[in-house]
Design an enzyme around this catalytic site. Structure first.
Site, PDB file in Angstrom:
ATOM      1  N   ASP A  13       0.899  -1.188   0.005  1.00 45.90           N
ATOM      2  CA  ASP A  13       0.076   0.076   0.079  1.00 45.90           C
ATOM      3  C   ASP A  13       0.701   1.208  -0.152  1.00 45.90           C
ATOM      4  OD1 ASP A  13      -2.488  -1.630   0.407  1.00 45.90           O
ATOM      5  OD2 ASP A  13      -1.737  -1.810   2.473  1.00 45.90           O
ATOM      6  N   GLY A  15       1.958   2.981  -2.665  1.00 47.12           N
ATOM      7  CA  GLY A  15       1.862   3.951  -3.923  1.00 47.12           C
ATOM      8  C   GLY A  15       2.327   3.340  -5.292  1.00 47.12           C
ATOM      9  N   LYS A  16       2.422   2.004  -5.128  1.00 47.55           N
ATOM     10  CA  LYS A  16       3.238   1.459  -6.558  1.00 47.55           C
ATOM     11  C   LYS A  16       2.473   1.578  -7.509  1.00 47.55           C
ATOM     12  CE  LYS A  16       3.241  -2.744  -4.658  1.00 47.55           C
ATOM     13  NZ  LYS A  16       2.838  -2.471  -3.093  1.00 47.55           N
ATOM     14  N   GLY A  17       1.298   1.723  -7.555  1.00 43.69           N
ATOM     15  CA  GLY A  17       0.424   2.049  -8.745  1.00 43.69           C
ATOM     16  C   GLY A  17       0.767   3.205  -9.427  1.00 43.69           C
ATOM     17  N   GLY A  40      -4.002  -4.452  -4.363  1.00 43.12           N
ATOM     18  CA  GLY A  40      -4.797  -3.306  -4.930  1.00 43.12           C
ATOM     19  C   GLY A  40      -3.950  -2.109  -5.459  1.00 43.12           C
ATOM     20  N   HIS A  41      -4.195  -1.770  -6.611  1.00 41.60           N
ATOM     21  CA  HIS A  41      -3.471  -0.531  -7.309  1.00 41.60           C
ATOM     22  C   HIS A  41      -4.430   0.490  -7.509  1.00 41.60           C
ATOM     23  CE1 HIS A  41       0.268  -3.223  -8.203  1.00 41.60           C
ATOM     24  NE2 HIS A  41       0.195  -2.799  -7.024  1.00 41.60           N
ATOM     25  N   GLN A 225       1.718  -6.185  -3.130  1.00 39.65           N
ATOM     26  CA  GLN A 225       2.220  -6.213  -1.650  1.00 39.65           C
ATOM     27  C   GLN A 225       3.463  -5.661  -1.355  1.00 39.65           C
ATOM     28  OE1 GLN A 225       1.634  -9.909  -2.736  1.00 39.65           O
ATOM     29  NE2 GLN A 225      -0.597  -9.346  -2.449  1.00 39.65           N
ATOM     30  N   GLY A 303     -11.284  -2.467   1.764  1.00 42.20           N
ATOM     31  CA  GLY A 303     -12.109  -1.723   2.522  1.00 42.20           C
ATOM     32  C   GLY A 303     -11.600  -1.521   4.059  1.00 42.20           C
ATOM     33  N   LYS A 332       3.785  10.247  -0.276  1.00 37.89           N
ATOM     34  CA  LYS A 332       2.773  10.757   0.630  1.00 37.89           C
ATOM     35  C   LYS A 332       3.524  11.428   1.535  1.00 37.89           C
ATOM     36  CE  LYS A 332      -1.270   7.826   0.513  1.00 37.89           C
ATOM     37  NZ  LYS A 332      -2.307   7.101   1.134  1.00 37.89           N
ATOM     38  N   ASP A 334       3.217  14.644   1.534  1.00 42.03           N
ATOM     39  CA  ASP A 334       2.408  15.814   1.842  1.00 42.03           C
ATOM     40  C   ASP A 334       1.378  15.530   3.021  1.00 42.03           C
ATOM     41  OD1 ASP A 334       1.555  13.936  -0.359  1.00 42.03           O
ATOM     42  OD2 ASP A 334      -0.465  14.908   0.139  1.00 42.03           O
ATOM     43  N   SER A 416       1.528  13.867  -4.913  1.00 40.30           N
ATOM     44  CA  SER A 416       0.085  13.795  -4.969  1.00 40.30           C
ATOM     45  C   SER A 416      -0.238  12.595  -5.656  1.00 40.30           C
ATOM     46  CB  SER A 416      -0.832  14.814  -5.302  1.00 40.30           C
ATOM     47  OG  SER A 416      -0.727  14.740  -6.803  1.00 40.30           O
TER      48      SER A 416
END
Length: 431
Positions: A13, A15-17, A40-41, A225, A303, A332, A334, A416
């Site tokens: 999680d 921010g690889k996408g 999830g990406h 992952q 979720g 991230k 920011d 961002s």
């Protein structure tokens, strides 16, 4: 020019996408090499949001070849749904831009059922925190040499013997767990029904990738992952069921280690994880909740709210070592804007002794206490910055100290979710 492997350097999680999408503009081929649809990406492109779980992030970019490698476990029903969902958003997905390894292991309904049953019966102390999507049981069958693979769907005459071998393991297991029996005929019928939707994408991926590599094509290997969920090097047993370290890019795509070049580790400016397991820097206070709120820290697929804490340099050092990380993409930053102070974990205290590494045992990982260094926060914002000159001096100091602590330079800084809000220090494809 180097091929590039992108791996998460924490618990996923990170921010690889976005980073893979950003790099895919220079890549010719994008390869998923491990994991399943438990990853999830989220991609944000010109305001449009694309949520991917199985397909490589490069699929949203025209002119790129997307590949699902043999190291992935593939749920064919989910693949069909994800393809249709992207088509509904105007993304072209066809046999020209998507190839799936013929030797990829399939996730079956019985894997999902077994995963959910085990997790529900484990209780709060024993639950691993899986997504209950059958990933682990499918990998078990793979290494147990009883898995159904994609190429088997193309040879229905030999499928009966393979299903019988699979059920010779699962039938007594299900009886012992009190689960109803599964009929071999039902499994075959389900597979034959989904086969026409996925078989057109089947291809000799290893050969295709080797041909592309020899032709000088740029290959981007996309991991799922994070390093701390690696089945060997992570916080075992609270890990995923595959090797998430960069070395898996070779075995998970059918290429030798010489095909792996620059390793880019994605890391948040703080730390999060989903599910159970050790988390030395986890914050259970208002600060942790504020990080989660500002960072919108909710799992893309599940979720589930993510657990949040300060940046842990010990964990990232571990990831740099086990994945051979060349450079970092820091995301991230920011989210820490406006905090009066920020902290970095520089080491651990274990039973009164100072250590600078992650211990291997679960009990020791549970006992370690973080040692923090506190920094003054920064005024102003890092959000949407596109050059170092746009960053507050104290934020730059924070980034530089992270580099020093983990032993790897920051090559990219993401400010961002938008792909253009990125500060490039070193282009991994030009290493």
């Amino acid at each position: 020019m180097a091929n590039v492997v992108v791996v998460g350097a924490q618990w996923g999680d990170e921010g690889k996408g976005k980073i893979v999408d950003w790099l895919s503009t220079e890549a010719d081929v994008v390869v998923r090499f491990q994991g399943g649809h438990n990853a999830g990406h989220t991609l944000v492109i010109d305001g449009a949001v694309y949520k991917l779980a199985l397909l490589p992030s490069g699929i949203v970019r025209p002119g790129k070849l997307s590949v699902i490698g043999n190291g992935v476990v593939l749920d064919p029903w989910h693949l069909a749904k994800e393809i249709e969902a992207l088509r509904g958003q105007g993304v072209a997905v066809d046999t020209d831009n998507l190839k799936v390894a013929e030797n990829v292991t399939l996730i079956l309904p019985l894997h999902r059922e077994l995963d959910a049953h085990r997790e529900a019966g484990a209780g709060p102390e024993g639950a691993i925190g899986t997504t209950k999507r059958g990933i682990g049981p499918a990998y078990e069958d793979k290494v147990g040499r009883r898995a159904i693979r994609l190429s088997d769907l193309a040879e229905p005459a030999s499928l009966d013997v393979k299903i019988a071998r699979l059920l010779s393991h699962h039938e007594p297991l299900r009886r012992g767990l009190g689960l109803p029996a599964v009929a071999a005929a039902d499994i075959k019928a389900e597979l034959m029904e989904i086969a026409p939707a996925v078989l057109p994408y089947m291809a000799p991926v290893s050969t295709i990738l080797d041909t592309a590599r020899r032709a000088g094509k740029r290959i981007l290997f996309e991991g799922a992952q994070g390093a701390m969920l690696d089945v060997d090097h992570g916080t075992y047993p609270f890990v995923t069921s595959s090797n998430t370290a960069a070395g898996a890019a070779a075995t998970g795509s059918g290429l030798g280690p010489g095909a792996v070049g620059y390793v880019l580790g994605i890391v948040k400016a703080y730390t999060t994880r989903v599910g159970g397991g050790p988390f030395p820097t986890e914050l259970h206070d208002d600060t942790g909740r504020l990080i989660g709120t500002k960072g919108r820290e909710v799992g893309v697929n599940t979720g589930r709210p993510r657990r949040c804490g300060w940046f842990d340099a010990v964990l990232v050092r571990h990831a740099v070592r086990t994945s051979g990380i060349t450079g970092l993409a820091l995301t991230k930053l920011d989210i820490l804007d406006g905090f009066p102070e920020v902290k970095i974990c520089t080491g651990y205290r274990l039973d009164g002794e100072l250590i600078d590494r992650l211990p291997a045992s679960q009990a020791a990982q549970d006992r370690v206490e973080p040692i923090y260094e506190t920094f003054a926060g920064w005024e102003g914002t890092t959000a949407n910055a596109r050059s170092w000159a746009d960053l507050p001096a104290q934020a730059i100091k924070y980034v530089r100290y992270i580099e020093e602590l983990v032993g790897a330079p920051v090559s990219l800084l993401s400010t961002s979710p938008e792909r253009d809000d990125t500060i490039l220090v070193q282009n991994p494809f030009q290493d």
